[in-house]
Design an enzyme around this catalytic site. Sequence first.
Site, PDB file in Angstrom:
ATOM      1  N   ALA A 183      14.856  57.094  32.491  1.00 34.80           N
ATOM      2  CA  ALA A 183      13.461  57.190  32.063  1.00 34.80           C
ATOM      3  C   ALA A 183      12.572  57.648  33.210  1.00 34.80           C
ATOM      4  O   ALA A 183      11.676  58.482  33.027  1.00 34.80           O
ATOM      5  CB  ALA A 183      12.984  55.843  31.524  1.00 34.80           C
ATOM      6  N   TYR A 184      12.829  57.129  34.400  1.00 33.44           N
ATOM      7  CA  TYR A 184      11.994  57.481  35.552  1.00 33.44           C
ATOM      8  C   TYR A 184      12.076  58.965  35.864  1.00 33.44           C
ATOM      9  O   TYR A 184      11.061  59.611  36.175  1.00 33.44           O
ATOM     10  CB  TYR A 184      12.423  56.661  36.787  1.00 33.44           C
ATOM     11  CG  TYR A 184      11.532  56.921  37.975  1.00 33.44           C
ATOM     12  CD1 TYR A 184      10.345  56.212  38.145  1.00 33.44           C
ATOM     13  CD2 TYR A 184      11.852  57.897  38.925  1.00 33.44           C
ATOM     14  CE1 TYR A 184       9.506  56.455  39.215  1.00 33.44           C
ATOM     15  CE2 TYR A 184      11.015  58.150  40.006  1.00 33.44           C
ATOM     16  CZ  TYR A 184       9.853  57.427  40.144  1.00 33.44           C
ATOM     17  OH  TYR A 184       9.017  57.686  41.211  1.00 33.44           O
ATOM     18  N   HIS A 185      13.257  59.540  35.787  1.00 39.16           N
ATOM     19  CA  HIS A 185      13.443  60.941  36.163  1.00 39.16           C
ATOM     20  C   HIS A 185      13.177  61.915  35.011  1.00 39.16           C
ATOM     21  O   HIS A 185      13.253  63.131  35.217  1.00 39.16           O
ATOM     22  CB  HIS A 185      14.855  61.151  36.715  1.00 39.16           C
ATOM     23  CG  HIS A 185      15.069  60.487  38.049  1.00 39.16           C
ATOM     24  ND1 HIS A 185      14.442  60.924  39.200  1.00 39.16           N
ATOM     25  CD2 HIS A 185      15.808  59.391  38.408  1.00 39.16           C
ATOM     26  CE1 HIS A 185      14.801  60.146  40.213  1.00 39.16           C
ATOM     27  NE2 HIS A 185      15.616  59.214  39.762  1.00 39.16           N
TER      28      HIS A 185
END
Length: 416
Positions: A313-315
Amino acid sequence: MKSQFLSIFAGLTLTRFLEEIEINDFVWIVKRLSGNDTGLTGGHQSGLYMPCAYFNEAFPEIYTTSRYNPEFFIDKCFIPNADIELTGLRAVYYNSKFFPEKGLKKKYNECRITRWGGASNPLQDPENTGSIAIFAVSRKWDESTAVAWVAASLEEENIIEAWLGQEVEPGCFYMRECALAKTSFIPAIHLPVEWFDSFPTGREIFNYIQTLVPSNKNVSIDKLLLKRREIEFQVFEKIEQMQVLPNIKKGFSSVEEFIKYAHSVANRRKSRAGMSLELNLESIFVDEKIIFEMQVTTENRKKPDFLFPSGKAYHDRKFPSDKLHMLASKTCCKDRWRQILNEADRITPKHLFTLQQGVSAHQLQEMKDNHVELVVPSPFLRLFPKAWRSSILSLEGFVNYIHSQQVSAGISKWIS
């Protein structure tokens, strides 16, 4: 004018100071200053809180219940790195618990060193909340003498911890002969038989702690974490006694062999201290069904301790940044909180869990200005400035916040 005895401490480096209190056989104690110690909380208690075990060593004549609130006055105390000399420092055993006839609402059974002279003294300066402090007493001369030191930098804290051979954790005391945690009821500890032959890993120890202190819906996760760490401290100490002490008694064939072994013991202690808090939080997040990953690489090879909900999700730039969260964990956050500022560029604010028992208003304002929000065990909130308590999350409050964020984000497709 400094006494002839205390004059040997004038102008000393921290390393030499530590050598001198050993050479001169001082009765010393090391602790981190809490908000209660420094007057940060504005409470009625005053002075430096000490464990009764220390008073029993340093001031045995007043560690008694035969007299009400017995006291002892230290002739002279010198703080070399502040060039402060005090007279009439007061050691007092507040023992009203044993005098019901006094009719007091609050009944105490605690020891304190008072009359430091206010915030101009580094041991009473609220800005030093969280700093490592050393206090040492000598009773072997015609007059009672004491020396003290408050670490003024991370470098000085590292020197003290290297001297002790372990990390100085908030709420613990380290005396000349032993380390003491503030303890309550500890269940009977029967170590696994295989640990008698080989030292267990940090995760093996924590898994054992979970069997001693399982999750309980009637106990808050804040208190659960503190109880587990309290017992883990004693379990690790018992394992060391079982594994390390026999090797020490056997002796060593060379200085080099001794130093190598001492380093291995100290490194294992530091490794345990660093891993313990992460394992405690990981276990609670799993039990609370929080979606997270640990040690995900973000920018510049930085790895936040906990990332919510996942590295995937972060990337993924399509995932909304306001639904991303991180939590760093540090037993003590004084001056160390800045280390997390560039751990995850997409995430604002950054959350930091700490066991430090109080942070000055000045540092809290700095954290706020840099978008860092504190998370602390709920029993520690009273140790922070009153004006800031409402802006600090308990662990349970943080978990509830992440729950609500993850429910609203629809995160299932971003879970690795």
